[in-house]
Design a protein around this motif. Structure first.
Motif, short mmCIF file in Angstrom:
data_model
loop_
_atom_site.label_atom_id
_atom_site.label_comp_id
_atom_site.label_asym_id
_atom_site.label_seq_id
_atom_site.Cartn_x
_atom_site.Cartn_y
_atom_site.Cartn_z
N ALA A 44 34.45 -33.28 -28.01
CA ALA A 44 35.73 -33.61 -28.64
C ALA A 44 35.58 -34.83 -29.53
O ALA A 44 35.07 -35.86 -29.09
CB ALA A 44 36.78 -33.86 -27.56
N ALA A 45 36.03 -34.70 -30.78
CA ALA A 45 35.91 -35.81 -31.73
C ALA A 45 37.00 -35.76 -32.78
O ALA A 45 36.78 -36.09 -33.93
CB ALA A 45 34.53 -35.78 -32.38
N GLY A 46 38.20 -35.34 -32.37
CA GLY A 46 39.32 -35.26 -33.29
C GLY A 46 39.64 -33.82 -33.66
O GLY A 46 38.80 -32.93 -33.58
N VAL A 47 40.85 -33.62 -34.11
CA VAL A 47 41.34 -32.29 -34.43
C VAL A 47 40.56 -31.69 -35.60
O VAL A 47 40.27 -32.37 -36.58
CB VAL A 47 42.86 -32.35 -34.76
N ASN A 48 40.19 -30.41 -35.49
CA ASN A 48 39.53 -29.68 -36.59
C ASN A 48 38.44 -30.52 -37.25
O ASN A 48 38.44 -30.73 -38.47
CB ASN A 48 40.57 -29.26 -37.63
N LYS A 49 37.49 -30.97 -36.46
CA LYS A 49 36.48 -31.90 -36.99
C LYS A 49 35.52 -31.22 -37.95
O LYS A 49 35.16 -30.05 -37.78
CB LYS A 49 35.70 -32.56 -35.85
N LYS A 50 35.14 -31.96 -38.98
CA LYS A 50 34.23 -31.49 -40.00
C LYS A 50 33.18 -32.57 -40.25
O LYS A 50 33.50 -33.76 -40.35
CB LYS A 50 34.97 -31.21 -41.32
N ALA A 51 31.92 -32.17 -40.35
CA ALA A 51 30.83 -33.10 -40.64
C ALA A 51 30.61 -33.13 -42.15
O ALA A 51 30.31 -32.11 -42.76
CB ALA A 51 29.55 -32.66 -39.94
N VAL A 52 30.77 -34.31 -42.73
CA VAL A 52 30.59 -34.47 -44.18
C VAL A 52 29.17 -34.97 -44.41
O VAL A 52 28.86 -36.15 -44.29
CB VAL A 52 31.62 -35.46 -44.76
N ASN A 53 28.29 -34.05 -44.73
CA ASN A 53 26.86 -34.36 -44.83
C ASN A 53 26.44 -34.64 -46.27
O ASN A 53 26.80 -33.91 -47.19
CB ASN A 53 26.04 -33.19 -44.26
N VAL B 161 34.10 -44.91 -31.11
CA VAL B 161 34.81 -44.31 -32.24
C VAL B 161 35.12 -42.85 -31.93
O VAL B 161 36.23 -42.36 -32.22
CB VAL B 161 34.00 -44.46 -33.54
N ARG B 162 34.17 -42.14 -31.35
CA ARG B 162 34.43 -40.74 -30.98
C ARG B 162 35.60 -40.65 -30.03
O ARG B 162 36.49 -39.81 -30.16
CB ARG B 162 33.18 -40.11 -30.35
N ALA B 163 35.61 -41.54 -29.01
CA ALA B 163 36.71 -41.54 -28.04
C ALA B 163 38.04 -41.83 -28.71
O ALA B 163 39.07 -41.22 -28.37
CB ALA B 163 36.42 -42.57 -26.95
N ASP B 164 38.04 -42.76 -29.65
CA ASP B 164 39.26 -43.09 -30.37
C ASP B 164 39.75 -41.90 -31.19
O ASP B 164 40.94 -41.59 -31.21
CB ASP B 164 38.99 -44.30 -31.29
N MET B 165 38.83 -41.24 -31.86
CA MET B 165 39.21 -40.06 -32.64
C MET B 165 39.73 -38.94 -31.75
O MET B 165 40.72 -38.27 -32.07
CB MET B 165 38.00 -39.58 -33.45
N ALA B 166 39.08 -38.73 -30.62
CA ALA B 166 39.51 -37.69 -29.70
C ALA B 166 40.93 -37.94 -29.19
O ALA B 166 41.71 -37.01 -28.97
CB ALA B 166 38.55 -37.58 -28.52
N THR B 167 41.27 -39.22 -29.04
CA THR B 167 42.59 -39.59 -28.51
C THR B 167 43.67 -39.55 -29.58
O THR B 167 44.78 -39.02 -29.37
CB THR B 167 42.55 -40.99 -27.89
N TYR B 168 43.38 -40.11 -30.75
CA TYR B 168 44.43 -40.34 -31.74
C TYR B 168 44.39 -39.41 -32.96
O TYR B 168 45.41 -39.26 -33.64
CB TYR B 168 44.36 -41.79 -32.25
N ALA B 169 43.27 -38.81 -33.25
CA ALA B 169 43.19 -37.93 -34.43
C ALA B 169 43.63 -36.53 -34.02
O ALA B 169 42.81 -35.67 -33.69
CB ALA B 169 41.76 -37.93 -34.99
#
Length: 291
Positions: free
Chosen positions: A54-63, A282-290
């Motif tokens: 889990a790392a936020g809603v609809n996560k996308k990796a910008v490579n 940061v991952r935890a923060d994104m999982a919680t708030y994003a």
């Protein structure tokens, strides 16, 4: 404050009938790497860790090619922002290390430009089709930054990184700080997470560091300096949390606030392909708030 602010935006958006189909996305912009990520593939999270985490809603990796100059590769960040952060759609942004330079550069230099609304259906090259409409800028709620390199690193100054990489010259502290106006964020808040578990390069990096970058950059401070945790000796000043200046009066850039100062010296710089180091909070923060 972040959670309340985001909730208010979501509630306001819900009141507009035409935006009933709006979608939120979480974009993850990596830092310096050897170019192993698949550019244009928003599902390749190999830089960060297991894609199932889990790392936020609809996560996308910008490579992007993480050895190349920021200006050369910034189009990939703009492609992603156009794809997922225009029209009725909104984005949360997470960045790491030189990814901080990438999103800062995009917002400062292109965030006031006219964009084409896209359909959020990327091709194999990471480009989305036009959906009609030309707004100004992107719909971004906020930016989480894991050990950001927006202010460069003394390791680049000293040539401790591979000098054959074009990105190294961009990470020289004077170059990084002059690359764009760091105060121009288009009123988007940058939440800085600053790691301090640094030992290997302590002699080269001033103040507290995470083995790659120091508090003057990870804390969004507007000038280089020797900044530390409270009570540490032989420092120019303390990196204060929030938007407050350092204890010796050096201001942060506008719209930059320190969410995490690593007082326990627990977080190093490296994601290590497993959401590790300063990327973990940061991952935890994104999982919680994003959301």
């Amino acid at each position: 404050m972040k959670k309340l602010f985001s909730t208010a935006i979501i509630a306001a958006t819900a009141l507009v009938g035409a935006e009933a189909s709006a979608t939120n996305y979480s974009l993850w912009i990596h830092g310096r790497n050897g170019g192993s990520t698949q550019r244009g593939n928003y599902g390749d999270f190999s830089y960060w860790g297991p894609s199932s985490t889990a790392a936020g809603v609809n996560k996308k990796a910008v490579n992007w090619l993480g050895t190349q100059r920021i200006s050369v590769e910034n189009f990939r960040i703009r492609d992603a922002l156009d794809c997922f952060c225009t029209g009725a759609n909104w984005c949360y942004i997470a960045s790491h290390s030189a990814g901080n330079l990438q999103i800062g550069y995009a917002l400062s230099l292109y965030g006031g430009s006219t964009r084409n609304i896209k359909n959020a259906a990327p091709s194999s090259t990471g480009v989305c089709g036009d959906a009609g409409g030309t707004p100004v800028g992107w719909n971004i709620k906020w930016v989480d930054v894991a050990s950001g390199a927006g202010g460069g690193s003394e390791l680049a100054n000293l040539g401790d990184w591979a000098t054959s990489e074009p990105l190294t010259s961009d990470l020289v502290t004077s170059t990084a700080r002059a690359m764009y106006n760091h105060n121009t964020t288009r009123a988007k808040w940058f939440y800085m997470f600053a790691g301090a578990k640094g030992t290997l390069y302590s002699a080269a990096l001033p103040g507290q560091d995470d083995e790659a970058v120091s508090y003057h950059t990870t804390g969004g401070v507007s000038a280089t300096g020797n900044f530390c945790n409270p009570g540490d000796w032989f420092c120019d000043g303390t990196l204060n949390t929030g938007t407050a200046a350092t204890s010796n009066g050096v201001a942060k850039w506008s719209y930059h606030t320190v969410s995490l100062r690593d007082d326990g010296e627990a977080y190093d710089h490296y994601a290590a392909g497993n959401w590790a180091g300063i990327v973990g909070p940061v991952r935890a923060d994104m999982a919680t708030y994003a959301q």
